[in-house]
Write a protein that holds these residues in place. Sequence first.
Motif, short mmCIF file in Angstrom:
data_model
loop_
_atom_site.label_atom_id
_atom_site.label_comp_id
_atom_site.label_asym_id
_atom_site.label_seq_id
_atom_site.Cartn_x
_atom_site.Cartn_y
_atom_site.Cartn_z
N SER A 1 0.74 -1.02 0.12
CA SER A 1 0.05 -0.01 -0.10
C SER A 1 0.72 1.26 -0.14
CB SER A 1 -0.87 0.23 1.22
OG SER A 1 0.01 -0.11 2.28
N HIS A 2 2.06 1.28 0.70
CA HIS A 2 3.06 2.50 0.61
C HIS A 2 3.83 2.62 -0.66
CE1 HIS A 2 1.43 2.99 4.66
NE2 HIS A 2 1.97 1.74 4.98
N ILE A 3 3.68 1.74 -1.59
CA ILE A 3 4.64 1.98 -2.99
C ILE A 3 3.88 2.81 -3.85
CG2 ILE A 3 5.57 0.70 -4.89
CD1 ILE A 3 6.04 -1.54 -2.76
N ARG A 4 4.59 3.92 -4.40
CA ARG A 4 3.66 4.59 -5.14
C ARG A 4 3.61 3.74 -6.59
NH1 ARG A 4 3.57 9.76 -3.26
NH2 ARG A 4 5.26 10.11 -1.78
#
Length: 364
Positions: free
Chosen positions: A208-211
Amino acid sequence: MDKKVRNSNFELLRILAIVLIVLFHIQLHGPQTRINDGAFADPVFFKQLFLLDAGNTFGMIGNALFIMISGYFLVENLGVDLGKISGKLLLEVGFATVLLTIVSTVIAGRSSDLSARNLVGFYIFNDEWWFTGYYILVVVIGKVFLNKFLSRLEAKEYAGFLLALFAIDQFHWSSYIFEGIANGIRTLMIGVFFYALGGYIKKYNPFSHIRLYVLFLVIAVTYLLRYISNYNVTSMNIAQYLSNEEQYGFMQTTPQFANHDITVVIVTVCLFELFRRIHMPNSKVINYLGKSTLMIYFMHENDLFISFYKMDSWIGTLSEHVDQFVLKWFWWALVGIVIGVLTYTSYVLLGITCKKCRFLVVKE
């Protein structure tokens, strides 16, 4: 008919998966078998061949995407209906088998020259379409013990299990030991990994935190590394040929990929995450096309259909006009997909008709 609500973003991913598989099979049976013809018979590095190199990953990526999608929805379902899943596979295989046998018979009766056609018969029910066996084995493993096992794991334990399973499958010696038990175990192991990973992503959303742009970048870099690797290997083969280390004529090659190849794993996970993030309204058209993907697989990957497109002028087009090659590649893919969708529609209509024909069953 399936009455459950379907996620159109995942149905769109199914469509992408089958497109990749169709493209892979077309190049596998067409240009892939003829790369030593014409211009490509010379010991030169041809950039055009990287198109086939990249295409060789498509089929395995498509396979992995189908398994991951199933894992995403089935891992947390302890009541998986194996009868329903198996029945769908068997019915569609049976319908495709009968239809292809009838079409082959019609061609045999009308064609004056059958030397260029590979007609099929009822035996293909047992001898074709390996992916169905691969898929059902993974789902059965999930139902029998894997889903229950994974439901008892905390996030850290679940991640550890995935990493251990992935490591065993990726490392040469450990995978060699398992492959020695039975041919195909390594493929089954990576299938179980993809299935379990799909469930992990749904439960814990680890990326979820990966762009978003990073996912595209990873795919691009992965294929760049494939291009560099292909360049290195081809350069070495040319050097060996020119130094007379090779006793035979120069043979152009493109790398073959297994379902466990690291390129396949990386690209599959990135594509899955990209499509998982898509927010789109429910589309009946996309959902219907998504449901037809299994029949598309059956109708395009058989000796009869292959015999039509494999005779096309693939290599000459690739060596002289790459853009025309790509258009031809996608044209044949479109033909296979359209045939598959029309066949699935016939299958659905036949099912509806049979349900309404009460004389086919004995009343209780």
